[in-house]
Design a protein around this motif. Structure first.
Motif, short mmCIF file in Angstrom:
data_model
loop_
_atom_site.label_atom_id
_atom_site.label_comp_id
_atom_site.label_asym_id
_atom_site.label_seq_id
_atom_site.Cartn_x
_atom_site.Cartn_y
_atom_site.Cartn_z
N VAL A 8 -26.76 16.05 -2.30
CA VAL A 8 -28.17 15.79 -2.58
C VAL A 8 -28.97 15.78 -1.28
O VAL A 8 -28.50 15.29 -0.25
CB VAL A 8 -28.32 14.43 -3.30
N ALA A 9 -30.17 16.32 -1.34
CA ALA A 9 -31.18 16.17 -0.30
C ALA A 9 -32.39 15.55 -0.99
O ALA A 9 -32.71 15.92 -2.12
CB ALA A 9 -31.54 17.52 0.31
N VAL A 20 -25.60 0.92 2.44
CA VAL A 20 -25.36 2.35 2.30
C VAL A 20 -26.68 3.06 2.02
O VAL A 20 -27.47 2.62 1.18
CB VAL A 20 -24.36 2.63 1.17
N ARG A 21 -26.92 4.18 2.72
CA ARG A 21 -28.12 4.98 2.50
C ARG A 21 -28.06 5.66 1.13
O ARG A 21 -27.05 6.25 0.77
CB ARG A 21 -28.23 6.09 3.55
N ARG A 22 -29.15 5.61 0.39
CA ARG A 22 -29.25 6.23 -0.93
C ARG A 22 -30.51 7.09 -1.00
O ARG A 22 -31.49 6.81 -0.31
CB ARG A 22 -29.32 5.17 -2.02
N PHE A 51 -27.81 13.85 2.04
CA PHE A 51 -26.91 12.79 1.59
C PHE A 51 -25.59 13.43 1.19
O PHE A 51 -25.33 13.64 0.00
CB PHE A 51 -27.53 12.03 0.40
N PRO A 52 -24.72 13.74 2.16
CA PRO A 52 -23.46 14.40 1.82
C PRO A 52 -22.50 13.51 1.03
O PRO A 52 -21.60 14.02 0.38
CB PRO A 52 -22.87 14.76 3.19
N HIS A 53 -22.72 12.20 1.05
CA HIS A 53 -21.85 11.27 0.33
C HIS A 53 -22.29 11.03 -1.12
O HIS A 53 -21.62 10.33 -1.86
CB HIS A 53 -21.78 9.94 1.07
N ALA A 59 -26.91 11.59 -8.67
CA ALA A 59 -28.34 11.49 -8.40
C ALA A 59 -29.19 11.64 -9.66
O ALA A 59 -30.40 11.57 -9.59
CB ALA A 59 -28.76 12.54 -7.38
N ASP A 60 -28.56 11.84 -10.81
CA ASP A 60 -29.29 11.99 -12.07
C ASP A 60 -29.80 10.62 -12.51
O ASP A 60 -29.01 9.70 -12.70
CB ASP A 60 -28.37 12.58 -13.12
#
Length: 97
Positions: A8-9, A20-22, A51-53, A59-60
């Motif tokens: 996701v970007a 954790v970054r979301r 967001f490679p993790h 992300a839905d």
């Protein structure tokens, strides 16, 4: 390269209570090693954070685990992932003869 390898970007970032970054804001599909989203936006020119993790399925906003602050999913990226705009959630139980 299916749904599993698509990350996701997003236009924004937030940090959950675990640190954790979301993703937040508008999310786009992105494949690692590419400098653009699935819909063709350049990551650097669009100022999208990677967001490679976080996988595309997470992300839905309807079902994803990391979609608490996601406001919108790019319809062109969703179409590239195989989501149909006119998909119906129903099925016919008694078809006519």
């Amino acid at each position: 390269m299916g749904k599993q390898s698509t990350a996701v970007a997003a236009t924004g970032t937030w940090v959950d209570p675990d640190g954790v970054r979301r993703p937040s804001g508008e999310v786009h599909g992105w494949r690692q090693g590419m400098n653009q989203t699935l819909c063709g936006l350049a990551l650097s020119r669009s100022r999208l954070s990677r967001f490679p993790h976080v996988s595309w399925a997470d992300a839905d906003p309807a079902t994803g685990a990391h979609a608490d602050a996601v406001a919108e999913v790019c319809p062109r990226c969703a179409a590239a992932m195989g989501v149909r705009r006119d998909s119906r959630p129903w099925t016919r139980h008694d078809p006519r003869p």
